[in-house]
Motif scaffolding. Sequence first.
Motif, PDB file in Angstrom:
ATOM      1  N   ALA A 200      35.879  59.596 -33.932  1.00  0.00           N
ATOM      2  CA  ALA A 200      35.854  60.708 -34.889  1.00  0.00           C
ATOM      3  C   ALA A 200      37.215  61.372 -35.063  1.00  0.00           C
ATOM      4  CB  ALA A 200      34.826  61.752 -34.443  1.00  0.00           C
ATOM      5  N   PHE A 201      38.215  60.975 -34.282  1.00  0.00           N
ATOM      6  CA  PHE A 201      39.527  61.612 -34.355  1.00  0.00           C
ATOM      7  C   PHE A 201      40.147  61.571 -35.754  1.00  0.00           C
ATOM      8  CE2 PHE A 201      40.618  60.995 -29.556  1.00  0.00           C
ATOM      9  CZ  PHE A 201      39.688  61.975 -29.244  1.00  0.00           C
ATOM     10  N   PRO A 202      40.090  60.430 -36.472  1.00  0.00           N
ATOM     11  CA  PRO A 202      40.715  60.421 -37.796  1.00  0.00           C
ATOM     12  C   PRO A 202      40.125  61.453 -38.757  1.00  0.00           C
ATOM     13  CG  PRO A 202      40.271  58.186 -37.060  1.00  0.00           C
ATOM     14  CD  PRO A 202      39.583  59.094 -36.098  1.00  0.00           C
ATOM     15  N   ALA A 203      38.865  61.798 -38.578  1.00  0.00           N
ATOM     16  CA  ALA A 203      38.219  62.738 -39.494  1.00  0.00           C
ATOM     17  C   ALA A 203      38.415  64.188 -39.075  1.00  0.00           C
ATOM     18  CB  ALA A 203      36.722  62.431 -39.594  1.00  0.00           C
ATOM     19  N   ILE A 204      38.126  64.506 -37.816  1.00  0.00           N
ATOM     20  CA  ILE A 204      38.113  65.916 -37.405  1.00  0.00           C
ATOM     21  C   ILE A 204      39.055  66.210 -36.240  1.00  0.00           C
ATOM     22  CG2 ILE A 204      35.775  66.309 -38.241  1.00  0.00           C
ATOM     23  CD1 ILE A 204      34.729  65.954 -35.439  1.00  0.00           C
ATOM     24  N   GLY A 205      39.746  65.208 -35.713  1.00  0.00           N
ATOM     25  CA  GLY A 205      40.696  65.432 -34.645  1.00  0.00           C
ATOM     26  C   GLY A 205      40.034  65.728 -33.314  1.00  0.00           C
ATOM     27  N   PRO A 206      40.808  65.715 -32.223  1.00  0.00           N
ATOM     28  CA  PRO A 206      40.248  65.998 -30.903  1.00  0.00           C
ATOM     29  C   PRO A 206      39.586  67.367 -30.805  1.00  0.00           C
ATOM     30  CG  PRO A 206      42.410  64.999 -30.679  1.00  0.00           C
ATOM     31  CD  PRO A 206      42.214  65.286 -32.136  1.00  0.00           C
ATOM     32  N   ALA A 207      40.195  68.391 -31.397  1.00  0.00           N
ATOM     33  CA  ALA A 207      39.618  69.739 -31.318  1.00  0.00           C
ATOM     34  C   ALA A 207      38.266  69.805 -32.015  1.00  0.00           C
ATOM     35  CB  ALA A 207      40.575  70.756 -31.931  1.00  0.00           C
ATOM     36  N   GLY A 208      38.114  69.106 -33.123  1.00  0.00           N
ATOM     37  CA  GLY A 208      36.838  69.083 -33.818  1.00  0.00           C
ATOM     38  C   GLY A 208      35.756  68.404 -33.003  1.00  0.00           C
ATOM     39  N   VAL A 209      36.116  67.308 -32.335  1.00  0.00           N
ATOM     40  CA  VAL A 209      35.146  66.609 -31.484  1.00  0.00           C
ATOM     41  C   VAL A 209      34.710  67.505 -30.338  1.00  0.00           C
ATOM     42  CG1 VAL A 209      34.793  64.639 -29.949  1.00  0.00           C
ATOM     43  CG2 VAL A 209      36.036  64.329 -32.087  1.00  0.00           C
ATOM     44  N   VAL A 210      35.669  68.196 -29.720  1.00  0.00           N
ATOM     45  CA  VAL A 210      35.333  69.093 -28.620  1.00  0.00           C
ATOM     46  C   VAL A 210      34.422  70.212 -29.099  1.00  0.00           C
ATOM     47  CG1 VAL A 210      36.258  70.715 -26.924  1.00  0.00           C
ATOM     48  CG2 VAL A 210      37.442  68.559 -27.350  1.00  0.00           C
ATOM     49  N   ALA A 211      34.709  70.760 -30.277  1.00  0.00           N
ATOM     50  CA  ALA A 211      33.871  71.829 -30.814  1.00  0.00           C
ATOM     51  C   ALA A 211      32.428  71.362 -30.995  1.00  0.00           C
ATOM     52  CB  ALA A 211      34.443  72.314 -32.153  1.00  0.00           C
TER      53      ALA A 211
ATOM     54  N   ALA B  56      35.866  74.594 -43.647  1.00  0.00           N
ATOM     55  CA  ALA B  56      36.518  75.089 -44.863  1.00  0.00           C
ATOM     56  C   ALA B  56      37.401  74.014 -45.490  1.00  0.00           C
ATOM     57  CB  ALA B  56      37.347  76.328 -44.543  1.00  0.00           C
ATOM     58  N   GLN B  57      37.967  73.145 -44.670  1.00  0.00           N
ATOM     59  CA  GLN B  57      38.819  72.068 -45.167  1.00  0.00           C
ATOM     60  C   GLN B  57      38.024  70.850 -45.628  1.00  0.00           C
ATOM     61  OE1 GLN B  57      41.414  71.338 -41.829  1.00  0.00           O
ATOM     62  NE2 GLN B  57      42.814  73.016 -42.360  1.00  0.00           N
ATOM     63  N   GLY B  58      36.713  70.878 -45.427  1.00  0.00           N
ATOM     64  CA  GLY B  58      35.863  69.772 -45.832  1.00  0.00           C
ATOM     65  C   GLY B  58      36.072  68.502 -45.023  1.00  0.00           C
ATOM     66  N   ARG B  59      36.416  68.636 -43.751  1.00  0.00           N
ATOM     67  CA  ARG B  59      36.733  67.462 -42.923  1.00  0.00           C
ATOM     68  C   ARG B  59      35.532  66.927 -42.152  1.00  0.00           C
ATOM     69  NH1 ARG B  59      42.048  68.680 -39.544  1.00  0.00           N
ATOM     70  NH2 ARG B  59      41.514  66.578 -38.806  1.00  0.00           N
ATOM     71  N   PHE B  60      34.399  67.621 -42.207  1.00  0.00           N
ATOM     72  CA  PHE B  60      33.216  67.152 -41.488  1.00  0.00           C
ATOM     73  C   PHE B  60      32.483  66.089 -42.313  1.00  0.00           C
ATOM     74  CE2 PHE B  60      33.352  71.105 -38.849  1.00  0.00           C
ATOM     75  CZ  PHE B  60      33.332  70.471 -37.618  1.00  0.00           C
ATOM     76  N   THR B  61      32.954  64.838 -42.220  1.00  0.00           N
ATOM     77  CA  THR B  61      32.267  63.736 -42.887  1.00  0.00           C
ATOM     78  C   THR B  61      31.050  63.331 -42.068  1.00  0.00           C
ATOM     79  OG1 THR B  61      33.547  62.045 -41.711  1.00  0.00           O
ATOM     80  CG2 THR B  61      34.482  62.917 -43.761  1.00  0.00           C
ATOM     81  N   TRP B  62      30.104  62.635 -42.703  1.00  0.00           N
ATOM     82  CA  TRP B  62      28.886  62.233 -41.996  1.00  0.00           C
ATOM     83  C   TRP B  62      29.190  61.263 -40.856  1.00  0.00           C
ATOM     84  CZ3 TRP B  62      24.775  64.987 -42.197  1.00  0.00           C
ATOM     85  CH2 TRP B  62      24.439  65.686 -43.362  1.00  0.00           C
ATOM     86  N   VAL B  63      30.124  60.351 -41.089  1.00  0.00           N
ATOM     87  CA  VAL B  63      30.466  59.376 -40.040  1.00  0.00           C
ATOM     88  C   VAL B  63      31.133  60.077 -38.865  1.00  0.00           C
ATOM     89  CG1 VAL B  63      31.845  57.349 -39.494  1.00  0.00           C
ATOM     90  CG2 VAL B  63      30.654  57.482 -41.682  1.00  0.00           C
ATOM     91  N   GLY B  64      32.120  60.900 -39.160  1.00  0.00           N
ATOM     92  CA  GLY B  64      32.808  61.619 -38.101  1.00  0.00           C
ATOM     93  C   GLY B  64      31.869  62.526 -37.326  1.00  0.00           C
TER      94      GLY B  64
ATOM     95  N   LEU C 299      34.234  79.857 -27.969  1.00  0.00           N
ATOM     96  CA  LEU C 299      35.689  79.709 -28.027  1.00  0.00           C
ATOM     97  C   LEU C 299      36.123  78.734 -29.119  1.00  0.00           C
ATOM     98  CD1 LEU C 299      36.548  79.579 -24.202  1.00  0.00           C
ATOM     99  CD2 LEU C 299      36.899  81.482 -25.777  1.00  0.00           C
ATOM    100  N   TYR C 300      35.277  77.722 -29.401  1.00  0.00           N
ATOM    101  CA  TYR C 300      35.635  76.711 -30.404  1.00  0.00           C
ATOM    102  C   TYR C 300      35.049  76.987 -31.781  1.00  0.00           C
ATOM    103  CZ  TYR C 300      38.133  73.616 -27.313  1.00  0.00           C
ATOM    104  OH  TYR C 300      39.092  73.082 -26.477  1.00  0.00           O
ATOM    105  N   LEU C 301      34.375  78.100 -31.928  1.00  0.00           N
ATOM    106  CA  LEU C 301      33.802  78.435 -33.234  1.00  0.00           C
ATOM    107  C   LEU C 301      34.872  78.539 -34.327  1.00  0.00           C
ATOM    108  CD1 LEU C 301      31.154  79.031 -34.665  1.00  0.00           C
ATOM    109  CD2 LEU C 301      31.454  81.458 -34.083  1.00  0.00           C
ATOM    110  N   PRO C 302      36.038  79.166 -34.078  1.00  0.00           N
ATOM    111  CA  PRO C 302      37.075  79.210 -35.130  1.00  0.00           C
ATOM    112  C   PRO C 302      37.536  77.820 -35.561  1.00  0.00           C
ATOM    113  CG  PRO C 302      37.551  80.811 -33.404  1.00  0.00           C
ATOM    114  CD  PRO C 302      36.424  79.957 -32.899  1.00  0.00           C
ATOM    115  N   VAL C 303      37.603  76.868 -34.628  1.00  0.00           N
ATOM    116  CA  VAL C 303      38.012  75.497 -34.975  1.00  0.00           C
ATOM    117  C   VAL C 303      37.024  74.891 -35.959  1.00  0.00           C
ATOM    118  CG1 VAL C 303      38.364  73.160 -34.070  1.00  0.00           C
ATOM    119  CG2 VAL C 303      39.183  75.148 -32.771  1.00  0.00           C
ATOM    120  N   ALA C 304      35.731  75.061 -35.679  1.00  0.00           N
ATOM    121  CA  ALA C 304      34.704  74.508 -36.560  1.00  0.00           C
ATOM    122  C   ALA C 304      34.755  75.152 -37.942  1.00  0.00           C
ATOM    123  CB  ALA C 304      33.328  74.707 -35.939  1.00  0.00           C
TER     124      ALA C 304
END
Length: 296
Positions: free
Chosen positions: A32-43, A195-203, A185-190
């Motif tokens: 999922a890194f290409p879509a939402i990055g490490p921080a997004g996965v952790v969130a 808002a950037q529209g980076r949460f794709t279904w695959v990611g 703590l990770y709510l702001p990341v999500a």
Amino acid sequence: MSRLNLGTGDALTTMVASAAANQAGAALGARAFPAIGPAGVVAVRQFVAAAVLLPIARPDLRRMTWAQWWPALLLGVVFATMNISLYTAVDRIGLGLAVTLEFLGPLAVALCGSRTPIDLVCAAVAGIGVYVLVLPGSSTDLVGLGLGLLAAACWASYILLNRLVGARLPGLQGPAVGTSVAAVLYLPVAIVLLAQGRFTWVGLAYALGAGVLCSVVPYAADVVALRRVPPRFFGLLQSVHPVWAALAGAVILGQIPAAHVWAGMAVVVGTNAAAVAVAGKRAVLAARNPRPVPAT
């Protein structure tokens, strides 16, 4: 076989299965890194863990004492820091190397407080293993290595804190509170990623899989296992993590470790096993031959 031995055997089986799930989930999260990055996965991991553990554990937050609150809050901070440092390291240096560096945390727990020559030898051999594993040069990703070591420090803290939390809070209440703190703590990341529209279904699907396998399963399994085995023996069973990580990286991510990585990994894992085995033998001898209490 005694009931104690059966309970310990169940705990060991639980920990090995938990390690396999954890590393398979980490490999899925890397997808999922290409879509939402490490921080997004952790969130997403923290949201999934909190959503699953809170309804199961149902901690009564209003009745928790400060002695219960502070380790749970600190556990949440450790969760958040450990996951982002590990996932960023995975993104930079690969799953097998990152997890092996993180594994130095349980090894430090196994060697903590040692005062014998054999423990010092184990520490020295582990250092050699890390050098072989990394083989530093001009192209070495020092940031990735540093993040892997930060994850190691967090994992050592997690082992000790999780045992303390398990003793002060019943069931899965400790991990439930800790993951909820990390989720906040990770709510702001999500919010930013949404808002950037980076949460794709695959990611999102990969990240959700990582959340279940890397957070829900290990957190629940570890808090149960740590009630039956001491931190040193918990560290011994963590020896399987680098091996599972290398296999998951090869099968799921196509990351084939170089020969020196396998060699360094074997040295680090073997050193941990030797250190904990010696510590266990020492504990058995101490129990059989307790020191006499001085007369007062």
